[in-house]
Design a protein around this motif. Structure first.
Motif, PDB file in Angstrom:
ATOM      1  N   TRP A   1       0.797  -1.208  -0.082  1.00  0.00           N
ATOM      2  CA  TRP A   1       0.064  -0.128  -0.092  1.00  0.00           C
ATOM      3  C   TRP A   1       0.703   1.285   0.073  1.00  0.00           C
ATOM      4  N   PRO A   2       1.850   1.330   0.906  1.00  0.00           N
ATOM      5  CA  PRO A   2       2.778   2.553   0.723  1.00  0.00           C
ATOM      6  C   PRO A   2       3.219   2.758  -0.690  1.00  0.00           C
ATOM      7  N   GLU A   3       3.688   1.625  -1.561  1.00  0.00           N
ATOM      8  CA  GLU A   3       4.380   1.932  -2.599  1.00  0.00           C
ATOM      9  C   GLU A   3       3.494   2.997  -3.577  1.00  0.00           C
ATOM     10  N   PHE A   4       2.306   2.965  -3.249  1.00  0.00           N
ATOM     11  CA  PHE A   4       1.270   3.746  -4.319  1.00  0.00           C
ATOM     12  C   PHE A   4       1.420   5.418  -3.975  1.00  0.00           C
ATOM     13  N   PHE A   5       2.470   5.786  -2.874  1.00  0.00           N
ATOM     14  CA  PHE A   5       2.550   7.095  -2.443  1.00  0.00           C
ATOM     15  C   PHE A   5       4.043   7.509  -3.008  1.00  0.00           C
ATOM     16  N   LEU A   6       4.288   8.944  -3.017  1.00  0.00           N
ATOM     17  CA  LEU A   6       5.782   9.330  -3.200  1.00  0.00           C
ATOM     18  C   LEU A   6       6.333   9.531  -1.761  1.00  0.00           C
ATOM     19  N   ASP A   7       7.580   9.410  -1.833  1.00  0.00           N
ATOM     20  CA  ASP A   7       8.477   9.421  -0.578  1.00  0.00           C
ATOM     21  C   ASP A   7       7.803  10.664   0.382  1.00  0.00           C
ATOM     22  N   GLN A   8       7.749  11.806  -0.427  1.00  0.00           N
ATOM     23  CA  GLN A   8       7.290  12.965   0.448  1.00  0.00           C
ATOM     24  C   GLN A   8       5.683  13.064   0.063  1.00  0.00           C
TER      25      GLN A   8
ATOM     26  N   LYS B   1     -14.791  22.573   8.752  1.00  0.00           N
ATOM     27  CA  LYS B   1     -14.619  23.737   9.624  1.00  0.00           C
ATOM     28  C   LYS B   1     -13.036  23.862   9.656  1.00  0.00           C
ATOM     29  N   GLY B   2     -12.123  23.446   8.761  1.00  0.00           N
ATOM     30  CA  GLY B   2     -10.622  23.469   8.571  1.00  0.00           C
ATOM     31  C   GLY B   2     -10.121  23.223   9.580  1.00  0.00           C
ATOM     32  N   TYR B   3     -10.421  22.057  10.358  1.00  0.00           N
ATOM     33  CA  TYR B   3      -9.757  21.416  11.490  1.00  0.00           C
ATOM     34  C   TYR B   3      -8.777  20.703  10.868  1.00  0.00           C
ATOM     35  N   GLN B   4      -7.514  20.784  11.425  1.00  0.00           N
ATOM     36  CA  GLN B   4      -6.336  20.036  10.903  1.00  0.00           C
ATOM     37  C   GLN B   4      -6.063  18.762  11.095  1.00  0.00           C
ATOM     38  N   ALA B   5      -6.398  18.251  12.251  1.00  0.00           N
ATOM     39  CA  ALA B   5      -6.042  16.939  12.655  1.00  0.00           C
ATOM     40  C   ALA B   5      -6.703  15.937  11.955  1.00  0.00           C
ATOM     41  N   GLY B   6      -6.144  14.494  11.684  1.00  0.00           N
ATOM     42  CA  GLY B   6      -6.727  13.350  11.133  1.00  0.00           C
ATOM     43  C   GLY B   6      -6.733  12.325  12.178  1.00  0.00           C
ATOM     44  N   LEU B   7      -7.509  11.276  11.779  1.00  0.00           N
ATOM     45  CA  LEU B   7      -7.476  10.081  12.518  1.00  0.00           C
ATOM     46  C   LEU B   7      -6.139   9.506  12.181  1.00  0.00           C
ATOM     47  N   ILE B   8      -5.648   9.555  10.927  1.00  0.00           N
ATOM     48  CA  ILE B   8      -4.422   9.019  10.740  1.00  0.00           C
ATOM     49  C   ILE B   8      -3.879  10.346  10.011  1.00  0.00           C
ATOM     50  N   TYR B   9      -2.352  10.666  10.123  1.00  0.00           N
ATOM     51  CA  TYR B   9      -1.977  11.779   9.717  1.00  0.00           C
ATOM     52  C   TYR B   9      -0.393  11.351   9.660  1.00  0.00           C
ATOM     53  N   ALA B  10      -0.084  11.299   8.063  1.00  0.00           N
ATOM     54  CA  ALA B  10       1.315  10.842   7.905  1.00  0.00           C
ATOM     55  C   ALA B  10       1.878  11.986   6.776  1.00  0.00           C
ATOM     56  N   ASP B  11       3.196  12.197   7.046  1.00  0.00           N
ATOM     57  CA  ASP B  11       3.615  13.163   5.937  1.00  0.00           C
ATOM     58  C   ASP B  11       4.800  12.580   5.442  1.00  0.00           C
ATOM     59  N   SER B  12       4.837  11.271   5.464  1.00  0.00           N
ATOM     60  CA  SER B  12       6.112  10.677   4.659  1.00  0.00           C
ATOM     61  C   SER B  12       5.410   9.145   4.337  1.00  0.00           C
ATOM     62  N   LYS B  13       6.041   8.608   3.180  1.00  0.00           N
ATOM     63  CA  LYS B  13       5.859   7.174   2.998  1.00  0.00           C
ATOM     64  C   LYS B  13       6.324   6.443   4.230  1.00  0.00           C
ATOM     65  N   ALA B  14       7.361   6.771   4.556  1.00  0.00           N
ATOM     66  CA  ALA B  14       7.997   6.181   5.696  1.00  0.00           C
ATOM     67  C   ALA B  14       7.094   5.949   6.801  1.00  0.00           C
ATOM     68  N   MET B  15       6.223   6.964   7.377  1.00  0.00           N
ATOM     69  CA  MET B  15       5.098   6.701   8.178  1.00  0.00           C
ATOM     70  C   MET B  15       4.132   5.658   7.874  1.00  0.00           C
TER      71      MET B  15
ATOM     72  N   TYR C   1       0.285   8.929  -5.584  1.00  0.00           N
ATOM     73  CA  TYR C   1      -0.259  10.059  -4.778  1.00  0.00           C
ATOM     74  C   TYR C   1       0.768  10.721  -4.090  1.00  0.00           C
ATOM     75  N   ALA C   2       0.710  12.003  -4.387  1.00  0.00           N
ATOM     76  CA  ALA C   2       1.575  13.136  -3.536  1.00  0.00           C
ATOM     77  C   ALA C   2       0.640  13.413  -2.340  1.00  0.00           C
ATOM     78  N   GLU C   3      -0.587  13.542  -2.546  1.00  0.00           N
ATOM     79  CA  GLU C   3      -1.319  13.737  -1.266  1.00  0.00           C
ATOM     80  C   GLU C   3      -2.684  13.160  -1.465  1.00  0.00           C
ATOM     81  N   ARG C   4      -3.136  12.605  -0.448  1.00  0.00           N
ATOM     82  CA  ARG C   4      -4.350  11.625  -0.309  1.00  0.00           C
ATOM     83  C   ARG C   4      -5.231  12.134   0.784  1.00  0.00           C
ATOM     84  N   ILE C   5      -6.327  12.836   0.815  1.00  0.00           N
ATOM     85  CA  ILE C   5      -7.152  13.294   1.953  1.00  0.00           C
ATOM     86  C   ILE C   5      -8.495  12.379   1.864  1.00  0.00           C
TER      87      ILE C   5
END
Lengths: 153, 453
Positions: free
Chosen positions: A24-31, A44-58, A133-137
């Motif tokens: 699954w992580p392989e479908f994402f860019l490293d960053q 509402k513009g709330y920033q937090a997520g249930l899962i929040y990862a800003d790298s493929k390593a996460m 995916y560079a970003e998937r919300i």
């Protein structure tokens, strides 16, 4: 492009649904940014997520935690994906929205519509020319989650 | 309703008397004998008598029927949620200006909290005095006053009934009787208190004030975290397949954290061998447990346990980056106020968790993720990444979401049995070790006091 992105979505969902979580992580860019949130938080513009990862390593770490650390009952997902809606495609990138339904089946056979929502994706081609995916919300329509969210959506 | 309550009081008194005479073993036998036949005939008997008399002496045993019985749940609604307890309603920042409101639940009771014209935050039952419909349908918003959608009865921001549509009828016909007084009708009003930016409410207008309810020791722990203006950064609801008490016990159970949660142990976020302790208020209502930052050097106290998984390495440990922000070396602090409020500080991941029961074997856990209004972008980014520890998908919290269900299913045929809550002895007093269930016993001390059991 539409078919390429639809194929990427399908391949990504297939990795999750068939239990090949390490793929699954392989479908994402490293960053990258992967976030699971809800429509209301998004509005509402709330920033937090249930899962929040800003790298493929996460993302890799989340899978290894599920495999080696976390306790949860055996379960599987089935993603039903809509046709991607391509919002914009400036040079070499794309922005797309794809609706999803995830049905979760527990080890005792109990099934439920676990999550319904939309993927807000930003895509880029990697060095090999494949879309990633560079970003998937992941925007879930409901703010209510049954028991726990272990396997990523 | 009154008869029902009286019957329960009588039974509770009987329970107390019996407890003084009888011993646990004979009571347990009696419980097993009396509950089994009633369960066989469950369809014929609308309400079976609880084996309340079988409540064991002391605080070290918890009979399993207490998590399963519908009558207990009804009594909890009247005695705890609509009774002597204080209940978290919302944040002060949710209702900053006059007319701002938020809706919430106290057990089964829907509640509106609103900022009145004079700046006070008030609260009232979200139920129209006319036919009982919800007055507010939204989670929150801003309004000059409230109007029930059903027949347009209006209320001011304090929940006072201000007008009844067609009160005088049409062309002199119909309408309400002349002796109908607006001031004689309205939803129940709560007494409210604002504490560290939190809004609490209670229907017990003669109850001790909120700070007395929480107690001085735990108040210090509450003020430690909520010392300046907060900002909401996320809201999620986790539906748990268990009785609400099992979740609150889990929160207060300092013994389980490093055994169930591999993440805590492996990364030394909290281990029983780290410094810290647990404090429990005199009345059992409030608790706070703390873990100090890990000492340098090896710690082999978890060697061989599943939760100490040294083979587990993170590829991107950046989400474990944290800064001390409370001028101390406390890594983790979990604080609760009976029956349903929890404040979490795990590194820089701050959250409020609110328990709302939804039946004997179901509850909602409302998560409000917090930052401070003056967070630097760097600190805010840390909070977002550390958020992976908590919540429905949290590396740690997901397990707390599941384990209550494991108990609820495990005890399905065990109404005559009891849980053992004996780690660290029999008292509900604070302790310098977290290898104790003192805080869980404190929960039962508060529960039994409010329930009259």
């Amino acid at each position: 492009m539409l078919l390429e992105i639809a194929a990427l979505n399908g391949a990504c969902a297939s990795a999750v649904d068939s239990g090949r979580l390490e793929d699954w992580p392989e479908f994402f860019l490293d960053q990258c940014l992967y976030k699971v949130t809800t429509a209301e938080n998004q509005e509402k513009g709330y920033q937090a997520g249930l899962i929040y990862a800003d790298s493929k390593a996460m993302l890799v770490d989340r899978i290894s935690a599920l495999r080696e650390a976390n306790i949860y009952e055996r379960q599987r997902y089935r993603h039903i994906l809509g046709m991607p809606l391509i919002i914009a495609s400036p040079d070499g990138t794309a922005t797309a929205e794809t609706s999803f339904i995830v049905v979760r089946t527990m080890r005792d056979g109990h099934m439920m519509v676990f999550a319904v929502g939309v993927y807000l994706d930003k895509l880029q081609r990697n060095d090999a020319g494949a879309w990633r995916y560079a970003e998937r919300i992941v925007v879930c329509d409901s703010q209510r989650f049954d028991t726990l969210l272990a396997i990523p959506l | 309703m009154v008869d029902h309550a009286r019957a329960r009081v009588t039974r509770a008194q009987t329970a107390r008397d019996l407890r003084e005479i009888g011993n646990w073993l004979s009571c347990l036998t009696k419980a097993a004998n009396t509950t089994t036949p009633s369960r066989e005939n469950e369809m014929d008997q609308p309400v079976h008598e609880l084996p309340t008399a079988a409540w064991p002496p002391g605080l070290t045993r918890v009979p399993y029927w207490v998590y399963r019985d519908a009558e207990v749940a009804r009594d909890e609604q009247s005695r705890i949620f609509e009774g002597a307890g204080w209940h978290y309603l919302c944040l002060e920042v949710d209702v900053p200006d006059t007319g701002d409101y938020r809706t919430t639940m106290i057990g089964a009771m829907p509640v509106v909290a609103a900022r009145a014209e004079d700046g006070e935050i008030v609260a009232f039952e979200n139920r129209c005095a006319h036919r009982g419909a919800l007055i507010c349908l939204e989670d929150g918003g801003k309004s000059k006053d409230f109007q029930c959608v059903y027949h347009a009865w209006r209320y001011d921001l304090r929940g006072n009934l201000t007008s009844v549509a067609f009160r005088r009828g049409v062309n002199g016909k119909g309408g309400m009787p002349d002796d109908f007084k607006l001031e004689g009708h309205g939803p129940r009003k709560l007494r409210t208190a604002v504490l560290c930016g939190l809004v609490f409410g209670t229907l017990a207008h003669d109850a001790p004030d909120i700070e007395t309810y929480i107690g001085p020791e735990v108040m210090v722990r509450l003020r430690r975290v909520l010392h300046k203006k907060v900002e909401v950064i996320g809201r999620f609801t986790q539906q748990l397949p268990n009785n609400w008490k099992l979740y609150m016990e889990n929160v207060r159970d300092t013994y389980h954290a490093s055994l169930l949660h591999t993440f805590f142990t492996t990364f030394r976020i909290t281990r029983l061998s780290q410094g810290g302790g647990v404090m429990v208020s005199e009345n059992g209502v409030a608790h706070a447990s703390t873990t100090l930052a890990a000492a340098k050097g090896p710690d082999d106290s978890y060697a061989g346990m599943r939760s100490d998984n040294q083979g587990f390495q993170l590829q991107d440990p950046s989400f474990m980056n944290a800064v001390p922000e409370f001028n101390d070396n406390i890594n983790l602090q979990i604080l609760s106020v009976f029956p349903g409020f929890i404040l979490q500080q795990i590194h820089n991941a701050l959250a409020i968790r609110q328990i709302v029961p939804r039946g004997v074997d179901s509850m909602d856990l409302h998560w409000t993720y917090l930052g401070f209004a003056d967070d630097t972008p760097e600190l805010r980014a840390m909070r977002l990444k550390q958020g992976n520890l908590a919540g429905p998908a949290g590396f740690v919290s997901m397990e707390d979401g599941a384990v209550g269900g494991f108990v609820q299913r495990g005890i399905a045929a065990a109404d005559g049995e009891a849980a053992i809550v004996e780690m660290g002895g029999a008292s509900a007093e604070g302790s310098e070790t977290r290898a104790t269930e003192a805080s869980v016993r404190g929960f039962w001390k508060a529960w039994r006091a409010q329930m009259g059991v």
